[in-house]
Design a protein around this motif. Structure first.
Motif, PDB file in Angstrom:
ATOM      1  N   UNK A  53       0.847  -1.194   0.000  1.00  0.00           N
ATOM      2  CA  UNK A  53       0.000   0.000   0.000  1.00  0.00           C
ATOM      3  C   UNK A  53       0.880   1.239   0.000  1.00  0.00           C
ATOM      4  N   UNK A  54       0.430   2.264  -0.717  1.00  0.00           N
ATOM      5  CA  UNK A  54       1.176   3.508  -0.808  1.00  0.00           C
ATOM      6  C   UNK A  54       0.321   4.611  -0.198  1.00  0.00           C
ATOM      7  N   UNK A  55       0.806   5.156   0.906  1.00  0.00           N
ATOM      8  CA  UNK A  55       0.072   6.159   1.661  1.00  0.00           C
ATOM      9  C   UNK A  55       0.641   7.543   1.395  1.00  0.00           C
ATOM     10  N   UNK A  56      -0.242   8.521   1.315  1.00  0.00           N
ATOM     11  CA  UNK A  56       0.226   9.899   1.256  1.00  0.00           C
ATOM     12  C   UNK A  56       0.564  10.313   2.687  1.00  0.00           C
ATOM     13  N   UNK A  57       1.816  10.110   3.038  1.00  0.00           N
ATOM     14  CA  UNK A  57       2.291  10.359   4.401  1.00  0.00           C
ATOM     15  C   UNK A  57       3.811  10.246   4.404  1.00  0.00           C
ATOM     16  N   UNK A  58       4.418  10.698   5.479  1.00  0.00           N
ATOM     17  CA  UNK A  58       5.858  10.510   5.648  1.00  0.00           C
ATOM     18  C   UNK A  58       6.129   9.074   6.068  1.00  0.00           C
ATOM     19  N   UNK A  59       7.398   8.719   6.143  1.00  0.00           N
ATOM     20  CA  UNK A  59       7.756   7.399   6.646  1.00  0.00           C
ATOM     21  C   UNK A  59       7.260   7.186   8.061  1.00  0.00           C
ATOM     22  N   UNK A  60       7.313   8.238   8.865  1.00  0.00           N
ATOM     23  CA  UNK A  60       6.801   8.166  10.236  1.00  0.00           C
ATOM     24  C   UNK A  60       5.308   7.867  10.234  1.00  0.00           C
ATOM     25  N   UNK A  61       4.601   8.416   9.246  1.00  0.00           N
ATOM     26  CA  UNK A  61       3.182   8.096   9.097  1.00  0.00           C
ATOM     27  C   UNK A  61       2.983   6.625   8.785  1.00  0.00           C
ATOM     28  N   UNK A  62       3.881   6.057   7.992  1.00  0.00           N
ATOM     29  CA  UNK A  62       3.797   4.635   7.695  1.00  0.00           C
ATOM     30  C   UNK A  62       3.996   3.781   8.941  1.00  0.00           C
ATOM     31  N   UNK A 209      -4.745  -7.649  12.058  1.00  0.00           N
ATOM     32  CA  UNK A 209      -5.425  -6.397  11.720  1.00  0.00           C
ATOM     33  C   UNK A 209      -6.938  -6.589  11.691  1.00  0.00           C
ATOM     34  N   UNK A 210      -7.377  -7.685  11.118  1.00  0.00           N
ATOM     35  CA  UNK A 210      -8.822  -7.937  10.973  1.00  0.00           C
ATOM     36  C   UNK A 210      -9.514  -8.171  12.310  1.00  0.00           C
ATOM     37  N   UNK A 211      -8.758  -8.531  13.343  1.00  0.00           N
ATOM     38  CA  UNK A 211      -9.337  -8.720  14.669  1.00  0.00           C
ATOM     39  C   UNK A 211      -9.624  -7.395  15.372  1.00  0.00           C
ATOM     40  N   UNK A 212      -8.992  -6.334  14.895  1.00  0.00           N
ATOM     41  CA  UNK A 212      -9.114  -5.028  15.548  1.00  0.00           C
ATOM     42  C   UNK A 212     -10.402  -4.353  15.106  1.00  0.00           C
ATOM     43  N   UNK A 213     -11.248  -4.032  16.061  1.00  0.00           N
ATOM     44  CA  UNK A 213     -12.551  -3.447  15.722  1.00  0.00           C
ATOM     45  C   UNK A 213     -12.461  -1.944  15.450  1.00  0.00           C
ATOM     46  N   UNK A 214     -11.601  -1.243  16.195  1.00  0.00           N
ATOM     47  CA  UNK A 214     -11.502   0.208  16.038  1.00  0.00           C
ATOM     48  C   UNK A 214     -10.153   0.545  15.412  1.00  0.00           C
ATOM     49  N   UNK A 215     -10.178   0.823  14.110  1.00  0.00           N
ATOM     50  CA  UNK A 215      -8.958   1.166  13.399  1.00  0.00           C
ATOM     51  C   UNK A 215      -8.934   2.663  13.117  1.00  0.00           C
ATOM     52  N   UNK A 216      -7.753   3.228  12.820  1.00  0.00           N
ATOM     53  CA  UNK A 216      -7.647   4.676  12.599  1.00  0.00           C
ATOM     54  C   UNK A 216      -8.391   5.096  11.325  1.00  0.00           C
ATOM     55  N   UNK A 217      -9.055   6.237  11.335  1.00  0.00           N
ATOM     56  CA  UNK A 217      -9.841   6.647  10.156  1.00  0.00           C
ATOM     57  C   UNK A 217      -8.992   6.809   8.887  1.00  0.00           C
ATOM     58  N   UNK A 218      -7.852   7.482   9.014  1.00  0.00           N
ATOM     59  CA  UNK A 218      -7.044   7.757   7.818  1.00  0.00           C
ATOM     60  C   UNK A 218      -6.158   6.577   7.440  1.00  0.00           C
ATOM     61  N   UNK A 219      -5.568   5.919   8.432  1.00  0.00           N
ATOM     62  CA  UNK A 219      -4.617   4.840   8.160  1.00  0.00           C
ATOM     63  C   UNK A 219      -5.244   3.446   8.197  1.00  0.00           C
ATOM     64  N   UNK A 234      -8.407   5.374  -0.469  1.00  0.00           N
ATOM     65  CA  UNK A 234      -9.647   5.826   0.178  1.00  0.00           C
ATOM     66  C   UNK A 234      -9.796   7.343   0.159  1.00  0.00           C
ATOM     67  N   UNK A 235      -8.654   8.045   0.201  1.00  0.00           N
ATOM     68  CA  UNK A 235      -8.674   9.506   0.276  1.00  0.00           C
ATOM     69  C   UNK A 235      -7.826  10.068  -0.863  1.00  0.00           C
ATOM     70  N   UNK A 236      -7.925  11.380  -1.068  1.00  0.00           N
ATOM     71  CA  UNK A 236      -7.196  11.997  -2.178  1.00  0.00           C
ATOM     72  C   UNK A 236      -5.697  11.806  -2.009  1.00  0.00           C
ATOM     73  N   UNK A 237      -5.036  11.156  -2.961  1.00  0.00           N
ATOM     74  CA  UNK A 237      -3.593  10.947  -2.873  1.00  0.00           C
ATOM     75  C   UNK A 237      -2.833  12.148  -3.427  1.00  0.00           C
ATOM     76  N   UNK A 238      -1.536  12.206  -3.123  1.00  0.00           N
ATOM     77  CA  UNK A 238      -0.661  13.234  -3.698  1.00  0.00           C
ATOM     78  C   UNK A 238      -0.279  12.794  -5.107  1.00  0.00           C
ATOM     79  N   UNK A 239      -1.136  13.133  -6.063  1.00  0.00           N
ATOM     80  CA  UNK A 239      -1.004  12.615  -7.428  1.00  0.00           C
ATOM     81  C   UNK A 239       0.372  12.936  -8.013  1.00  0.00           C
TER      82      UNK A 239
END
Length: 381
Positions: A53-62, A209-219, A234-239
């Motif tokens: 998966x490629x996230x629009x975030x820094x490495x720390x965000x990953x 991951x699938x066992x976790x009921x409350x996951x972060x909205x963005x990540x 899911x959200x607008x990426x840094x095209x």
């Protein structure tokens, strides 16, 4: 000239790739771009079964994406720490309710499989083991990731690796090494502007991951998996960064990925040969010197500011100081991304002249000669 551990300099082709009008991120054009980037990234990670998966975030965000998706409150998480980025990983897991056990690595050492096995025997309820593949803050690389991955699998613990500065500089085969979640950044050895985080997820990691009921909205990686079924986010990426990354990967594969890795290894051999000639002392212990970034103690009587400012003002070369509690105690030189023979030689020359001007007795000619010899011996044809 940037000789810092990120962001790195980027190719003119990558710059031009970003200079275009925006497109719809729900269009066939973007879906083709996403597919292209993911399939090329799969080759970088040597990932046959893990998802990417490629996230629009820094490495720390990953890293936070990994922690926030995997952690159940009270999970025991063992963090092997050789520097600041392991500490940041610990903070991320603690923020999501983990019971973090930090194991400091001393004397410039990377994670040791024997020690990891003993720790898991002492803490048999460990759910996750985490550490940086390449600890950028101290110039220490992990040499035994594959064996540690095997031990974690044997003990039923997931392995999370921060490979932000390792991917593209050394092999990081996530499936072969039993890495359950691996995080990379584009702005280091992959020679792309900052802003994208790459996250690989194994089948074992998905079970947790699938066992976790409350996951972060963005990540929320389950959400990312759903959207990736149609090559979307899911959200607008840094095209613009996706265009840049796609072109950077084109450059790497045109050059040859194995040659790209070999060029980093050769650059490191040359860099360390010159640094050793100056008698500099490394933070990393023998065998754990990072090929991506060298971290040196400041010679007696000098300051990191004097070294860095002279390098910048007299020679136009930017190098780094220490971070957080390492500030004022070290200086760092990176061997990263679009590394060339000239960059390595010019950096060793400029550093020698700088040290000499600040009162150190160093042999600049010998250092340059030793650097060039190692580059000649190791540079890929």
């Amino acid at each position: 000239m940037l000789m810092i551990p990120g962001p790195t300099e980027i190719d003119e082709r990558v710059i031009r790739a970003m200079a275009r009008q925006m497109i719809d991120h729900r269009s066939d054009e973007f879906r083709a771009l996403m597919k292209s980037v993911v399939e090329k990234s799969r080759k970088i990670f040597e990932a046959n079964s893990s998802d990417i998966y490629i996230l629009t975030a820094s490495g720390t965000g990953g890293v936070e994406a990994a922690a926030s998706n995997l952690t159940q409150p009270g999970d025991k998480v063992l963090i092997l720490s050789a520097g600041l980025f392991a500490e940041r990983m610990a903070e991320a897991f603690a923020a999501y309710g983990a019971n973090v056990v930090k194991h400091p690595l001393e004397n410039g050492q990377g994670p040791n499989p024997v020690a990891v096995k003993k720790l898991l025997e002492t803490h048999p309820d460990t759910a996750i083991v985490g550490f940086p593949f390449n600890e950028t803050s101290t110039g220490i690389i992990s040499r035994d990731v594959k064996e540690i991955g095997r031990i974690c699998r044997e003990h039923g613990a997931l392995l999370v690796v921060d490979a932000v500065t390792a991917v593209g500089g050394v092999r990081v085969p996530v499936d072969e090494y039993n890495i359950d979640v691996c995080v990379a950044g584009t702005q280091k050895c992959l020679a792309t502007p900052p802003g994208l985080a790459l996250v690989t997820v194994s089948k074992r990691a998905w079970e947790k991951i699938e066992q976790k009921k409350l996951r972060p909205p963005y990540f929320d990686l389950v959400k990312y998996r759903h959207f990736m079924e149609r090559w979307e986010t899911p959200f607008t990426p840094a095209v613009t960064l996706f265009w840049a990354f796609d072109e950077a990967l084109n450059i790497i594969f045109e050059y040859g990925y194995e040659r790209w890795l070999a060029r980093h290894a050769a650059g490191a051999a040359g860099l360390y040969a010159g640094l050793r000639t100056y008698g500099l002392e490394f933070y990393a212990g023998p065998g754990f010197e990072s090929p991506i970034v060298a971290a040196m103690h400041i010679p007696p009587g000098l300051t990191d500011t004097a070294i860095r400012e002279t390098m910048k003002k007299k020679y136009g070369i930017l190098i780094s100081g220490g971070l957080a509690h390492y500030k004022g105690k070290m200086f760092r030189i990176a061997n990263i991304g679009l590394i060339t023979r000239d960059k390595v030689v010019n950096t060793i020359f400029a550093l020698g002249k700088t040290l000499k001007s600040l009162g150190m007795d160093v042999d600049v000619s010998a250092a340059v000669e030793n650097t060039e010899r190692e580059l000649d011996r190791n540079w890929p044809s």
